[in-house]
Each structure stands twice: as C-alpha cells, then as structure tokens.
Design a protein around this motif. Structure first.
Motif, short mmCIF file in Angstrom:
data_model
loop_
_atom_site.label_atom_id
_atom_site.label_comp_id
_atom_site.label_asym_id
_atom_site.label_seq_id
_atom_site.Cartn_x
_atom_site.Cartn_y
_atom_site.Cartn_z
N ALA A 1 0.82 -1.22 0.00
CA ALA A 1 0.00 0.00 0.00
C ALA A 1 0.85 1.27 0.00
N ASP A 2 0.68 2.12 1.01
CA ASP A 2 1.34 3.43 1.02
C ASP A 2 2.85 3.37 1.17
N GLU A 3 3.39 2.19 1.48
CA GLU A 3 4.84 2.00 1.52
C GLU A 3 5.46 2.29 0.16
N GLY A 4 4.66 2.23 -0.88
CA GLY A 4 5.17 2.43 -2.23
C GLY A 4 5.27 3.88 -2.67
N PHE A 5 4.96 4.82 -1.79
CA PHE A 5 4.95 6.24 -2.17
C PHE A 5 6.24 6.68 -2.85
N GLY A 6 7.38 6.37 -2.26
CA GLY A 6 8.66 6.83 -2.80
C GLY A 6 8.94 6.29 -4.19
N VAL A 7 8.67 5.01 -4.40
CA VAL A 7 8.91 4.39 -5.70
C VAL A 7 7.95 4.96 -6.73
N ARG A 8 6.70 5.19 -6.34
CA ARG A 8 5.73 5.75 -7.28
C ARG A 8 6.11 7.18 -7.69
N CYS A 9 6.72 7.92 -6.79
CA CYS A 9 7.16 9.27 -7.12
C CYS A 9 8.29 9.24 -8.14
N ILE A 10 9.25 8.36 -7.95
CA ILE A 10 10.38 8.29 -8.89
C ILE A 10 9.90 7.79 -10.24
N GLU A 11 8.93 6.90 -10.24
CA GLU A 11 8.35 6.41 -11.50
C GLU A 11 7.70 7.55 -12.26
N ALA A 12 6.88 8.34 -11.57
CA ALA A 12 6.18 9.46 -12.21
C ALA A 12 7.17 10.52 -12.69
N LEU A 13 8.20 10.78 -11.91
CA LEU A 13 9.20 11.77 -12.28
C LEU A 13 9.91 11.35 -13.57
N GLN A 14 10.27 10.08 -13.65
CA GLN A 14 10.97 9.60 -14.84
C GLN A 14 10.07 9.62 -16.07
N ARG A 15 8.82 9.27 -15.91
CA ARG A 15 7.91 9.21 -17.06
C ARG A 15 7.58 10.58 -17.61
N GLU A 16 7.57 11.60 -16.74
CA GLU A 16 7.12 12.92 -17.16
C GLU A 16 8.24 13.91 -17.45
N TRP A 17 9.46 13.64 -16.97
CA TRP A 17 10.53 14.64 -17.06
C TRP A 17 11.84 14.03 -17.56
N THR A 18 12.65 14.87 -18.18
CA THR A 18 14.03 14.52 -18.49
C THR A 18 14.94 15.44 -17.70
N PHE A 19 16.20 15.01 -17.53
CA PHE A 19 17.15 15.77 -16.73
C PHE A 19 18.52 15.78 -17.40
N ALA A 20 19.39 16.62 -16.90
CA ALA A 20 20.75 16.71 -17.40
C ALA A 20 21.48 15.39 -17.17
N PRO A 21 22.55 15.13 -17.92
CA PRO A 21 23.28 13.85 -17.81
C PRO A 21 23.84 13.55 -16.42
N HIS A 22 24.09 14.58 -15.62
CA HIS A 22 24.70 14.34 -14.31
C HIS A 22 23.65 14.03 -13.24
N VAL A 23 22.40 13.82 -13.68
CA VAL A 23 21.30 13.49 -12.76
C VAL A 23 20.96 12.01 -12.92
N GLU A 24 20.88 11.30 -11.79
CA GLU A 24 20.57 9.87 -11.80
C GLU A 24 19.31 9.60 -11.00
N LEU A 25 18.31 9.00 -11.64
CA LEU A 25 17.08 8.61 -10.97
C LEU A 25 17.18 7.12 -10.64
N ILE A 26 16.84 6.77 -9.38
CA ILE A 26 17.02 5.39 -8.92
C ILE A 26 15.75 4.90 -8.21
N ASP A 27 15.26 3.75 -8.64
CA ASP A 27 14.23 3.03 -7.90
C ASP A 27 14.98 2.20 -6.86
N GLY A 28 15.04 2.72 -5.63
CA GLY A 28 15.79 2.04 -4.58
C GLY A 28 15.05 0.90 -3.93
N GLY A 29 13.74 0.82 -4.14
CA GLY A 29 12.96 -0.27 -3.58
C GLY A 29 13.24 -0.49 -2.11
N THR A 30 13.64 -1.70 -1.78
CA THR A 30 13.98 -2.07 -0.40
C THR A 30 15.43 -2.54 -0.31
#
Length: 217
Positions: free
Chosen positions: A28-57
């Motif tokens: 359930a709500d434990e997934g908030f952080g992963v869902r945020c990174i998913e949405a950020l990646q799907r909607e935005w691009t970033f400079a090459p020195h930026v790394e998006l990570i699904d850290g899970g558990t």
C-alpha cells in the motif's frame, strides 16, 4: 570543494545529483517513494549528471549511490505521526534521524544505516532533501496507494522539480510520457498496470499468508 551551479545556473562538472525513491509497492502506502520516482521519470528529463534510482527495499546496497552523490533527493513514506497524506520536508544532517525515528519496515532500517555510514566515511552529499509522506495504510499486501497519499504525489513532485531546478538538474517536461516498458520499475509494476491487473481484496488475501492468520481475523 564547491559544487554549486555557476552564475548562469549551469552545474559544475563534478556535480552528481541522485534522486531516489525507496519503499515497497506491494504494501500500500509504503510504495509512495517508488511511485514518485516512476512518475518523475515518465514525465521529465534531466541533465546527464542526474541519476534517478528506484531504490525499492535495497537498503545497504544503495551505499555507493549515496556516497557518489553531491546532492541527494529522497522520496519515502515516513510515519511522522501526522494526518495521512501530509508532506514533510527534512534536510541535510536531520534526514538520518527522521529515517530512524519510527521505522515502518526493514528498508528504513537499512537506509538509515546507509546515510550514517556515508557520514562516517566522509562521503555524505553536500545537500540532502527528504520529501516524506505520512502513510494512511501499510498492512495491505498487494494493495496500492490510498487516495489521500496518491494525491500527495502531485505537490511532492512539484516541490522536487523546484529543488532540482535550483540544484542545476535542468528538468524538462517530456512532450509525451515515457512508455511503461521503459520505466525504472518495469512494465509489470507501473502504477497503472498494477492497478489494472492486481486481484481484488475479495480474491486475494491482503494481510499476508492465509495459512498463518488465526481464524476469525
């Protein structure tokens, strides 16, 4: 060493910005952080020195990612004792204290240790921001974000874009969202597909393994 963006807002070469979503999407709500990174990646691009990570558990396995970062932004569900869906922002050296104040799961124990180890080794990011959301429900195996927590994603993401812009991450909104199969979480675990295909509470136990749950509960 000064890693701040220059006067024109451009990052210096040694900048490494890490944006990390942690948690477990199956609880359930434990997934908030992963869902945020998913949405950020799907909607935005970033400079090459930026790394998006699904850290899970992953816990301690994230140590190198934290040590390599000059700036670290974290999304996570945190039990602050507030109203469900409330966002709270914690910065810099205060972040490890809040990660361990009231642990909700093993991933928080592991990640608090990651932050403390990074401090001890002298490789702690110059700036750290935790965007934490108060969960409503955690004891729902196979469940998804509660509506109040899902609503909190929008302001959380908006604030992250403001911060990342100030950090020199150069966010740009995509003309078209990234397809599911290209996401960090993988096509099978994206929020939309998870909601479409997961069994209902009537067809699948949401509290754990039925074999070990006392009758009548």
């Amino acid at each position: 060493m000064n890693n701040s963006p220059d006067s024109a807002g451009h990052p210096l070469p040694e900048d490494h910005i890490v944006v990390l979503g942690i948690g477990n999407v199956l609880w359930a709500d434990e997934g908030f952080g992963v869902r945020c990174i998913e949405a950020l990646q799907r909607e935005w691009t970033f400079a090459p020195h930026v790394e998006l990570i699904d850290g899970g558990t992953q816990g301690l396995y994230l140590i190198q990612n934290v040590q390599s970062a000059t700036r670290l932004l974290i999304f996570d569900a945190i039990d602050y004792g507030l109203q469900p869906g409330t966002l709270k922002l914690i910065e810099n050296d205060e972040v490890p204290k809040f990660m361990g104040a009231k642990k909700m799961s093993l991933h928080q124990t592991g990640f608090q240790e990651v932050l403390c180890l990074a401090q001890l080794t002298g490789h702690y990011p110059q700036q750290v921001l935790l965007i934490g959301c108060q969960p409503e429900e955690l004891e729902d195996y196979g469940g998804s974000l509660r509506p109040i927590v899902r609503q909190a994603m929008s302001p959380a993401l908006a604030h992250s874009i403001e911060v990342l812009t100030a950090w020199g991450a150069q966010p740009k909104r995509r003309a078209k969202p990234l397809p599911e199969e290209a996401t960090l979480t993988g096509a099978m675990l994206t929020l939309e597909r998870y909601e479409r295909e997961r069994p209902s509470a009537e067809h699948a136990c949401r509290r754990g393994d039925d074999r070990f749950i006392p009758k009548g509960l």
